[in-house]
Scaffold this active site. Structure first.
Site, PDB file in Angstrom:
ATOM      1  N   HIS A  67     -63.476  80.510 -50.743  1.00 34.18           N
ATOM      2  CA  HIS A  67     -63.641  81.618 -49.667  1.00 34.18           C
ATOM      3  C   HIS A  67     -65.118  82.261 -49.606  1.00 34.18           C
ATOM      4  CE1 HIS A  67     -59.382  80.896 -49.181  1.00 34.18           C
ATOM      5  NE2 HIS A  67     -59.532  80.980 -48.052  1.00 34.18           N
ATOM      6  N   ASP A  74     -64.281  79.289 -46.447  1.00 40.91           N
ATOM      7  CA  ASP A  74     -63.568  79.651 -45.308  1.00 40.91           C
ATOM      8  C   ASP A  74     -64.234  81.017 -45.157  1.00 40.91           C
ATOM      9  OD1 ASP A  74     -62.456  77.297 -45.286  1.00 40.91           O
ATOM     10  OD2 ASP A  74     -60.481  77.905 -44.856  1.00 40.91           O
TER      11      ASP A  74
END
Length: 405
Positions: free
Chosen positions: A361, A208
């Site tokens: 991430h 992400d």
């Protein structure tokens, strides 16, 4: 002069007078009769018999009105095109058709009408402007701003119609099952879907918040070395800053997901429409960068605590599929877990699972994530997992808490 001679002269004079009158009048009568017959047989009878204008101003006004009416009769307006509507053959009057045949070549909109009429004769009515424009030799698009199809990795998703909302008392059933049956809850209206079969144990690596110059290239290098594909949920603002990084991710055959434009929770969670607007803004930037429109969406912070039934209904009606996760190593923690701690968290959370969607991430400062990634991949392989990428044809994992609100 005798009465007989007088009578004869009168008869001769009368005969000559009638003959002269008949010879002079008959041609005009014949022409007039033929003209009237032609007028009654002609489709332009009303136009030909219309009274003449009294002035040149009336001539100009009449010509202008006729020109506008011809345009309206022969060209679909923008509202019709946007709705996929096209003028029927009956909307063109006979005089207008004759003008089209004799005065000019058919325009682009008229060519579409011709194809539409042909399709009617074969009982195959086109449903959209894109069906008409495909396979033609026209160089310019007919509709300058068509609604784009929702596409991920170049594959169009065949969506079923959205059902009616569940009535009060509808039991709450978790998110989609393997057969594609949608979740249920009072007021929830989500469509049926079709998911592809999977291997016995599947792992989906997701990243992400990117792209970022300090992390994205390093993650791509590791994935390339390990021969593993992943799913990247990108933020629109980051794509604006680093479009070449998004292109690099896409060109390496990873899947692109939508993580909103701003990632601003205070804004995107003001209401379902705010969230949808932010998603669509990110989608357009991604499309302008790599030419695809991701259909899978991950909510900032996940759907838990943020989504309710109205959000799910709004996103599903727009054609998107929400994606959460079921393994969180904790690399968003402010304490910045060490490499070893991230690996241990993955190992603990995958126990007893046959499908894992792992939240990682692609974010500045995530050095421990980059260091742990090769070990996480090796751990999953030893546990018998195959690697895959998410998409609209892959069973999603979504927190079901929002279905109760």
């Amino acid at each position: 002069m005798s009465k007989m001679k007088i009578a004869g002269l009168v008869f001769m004079a009368s005969f000559l007078s009638i003959s002269v009158f008949w010879v002079g009048v008959f041609p005009r009568w014949s022409i007039a009769t033929q003209s009237i017959a032609r007028l009654h047989d002609s489709p332009k009878v009303e136009e030909d018999l219309a009274p003449l204008p009294n002035s040149m101003a009336e001539v100009n006004e009449t010509s202008e009105i006729d020109s506008k009416e011809d345009q309206l009769a022969t060209s679909p307006n923008s509202a019709q095109l946007a709705q996929g509507k096209y003028p029927e053959e009956s909307s063109l009057s006979q005089p207008d058709q004759s003008k089209l045949l004799t005065e000019k070549a058919p325009s682009q909109s008229e060519a579409i009408n011709t194809r539409f009429e042909d399709s009617q004769s074969s009982d195959q009515k086109p449903e959209s402007l894109s069906e008409l424009s495909s396979g033609t030799s026209m160089q310019e698009p007919v509709h300058s701003n068509p609604k784009p199809n929702i596409i991920i990795s170049g594959t169009k998703e065949d969506l079923s119609p959205t059902p009616l909302p569940g009535p009060p008392g509808t039991p709450i059933r978790p998110y989609y099952d393997e057969a594609g049956n949608p979740p249920t809850a009072p007021g929830l209206a989500m469509r049926q879907r079709k998911f592809q079969p999977e291997n016995e144990k599947m792992a989906y690596l997701t990243f992400d918040d990117g792209p970022y110059p300090s992390t994205t290239p390093k993650i791509l290098d590791i994935l390339d070395k390990e021969k593993v594909r992943a799913t990247f949920f990108n933020i629109g603002q980051q794509v604006e800053l680093y479009p070449d990084l998004l292109k690099a991710v896409y060109e390496q055959d990873h899947v692109i997901g939508n993580h909103t434009y701003s990632h601003n929770m205070a804004e995107v969670y003001k209401g379902p429409e705010n969230f949808l607007d932010d998603v669509r803004k990110a989608e357009e930037i991604i499309y302008q960068t790599i030419g695809i429109r991701p259909q899978i969406v991950r909510a900032p912070g996940g759907t838990v605590g943020h989504f309710n039934i109205d959000y799910f209904n709004t996103i599903d009606a727009a054609g998107y599929l929400m994606e959460d996760w079921n393994v969180d190593p904790g690399d968003t923690n402010p304490r910045l877990f060490s490499e070893d701690q991230l690996i241990r968290n993955v190992e603990e959370q995958i126990q007893g699972k046959t499908r894992v969607v792992i939240l990682l991430h692609d974010l500045v400062g995530k050095n421990s994530t980059i260091d742990a990634l090769p070990e996480i991949i090796e751990l999953l392989r030893k546990q018998g997992f195959s690697f895959g990428v998410l998409g609209p044809d892959v069973l999603p994992i979504v927190f079901s808490g929002g279905l109760q609100n």
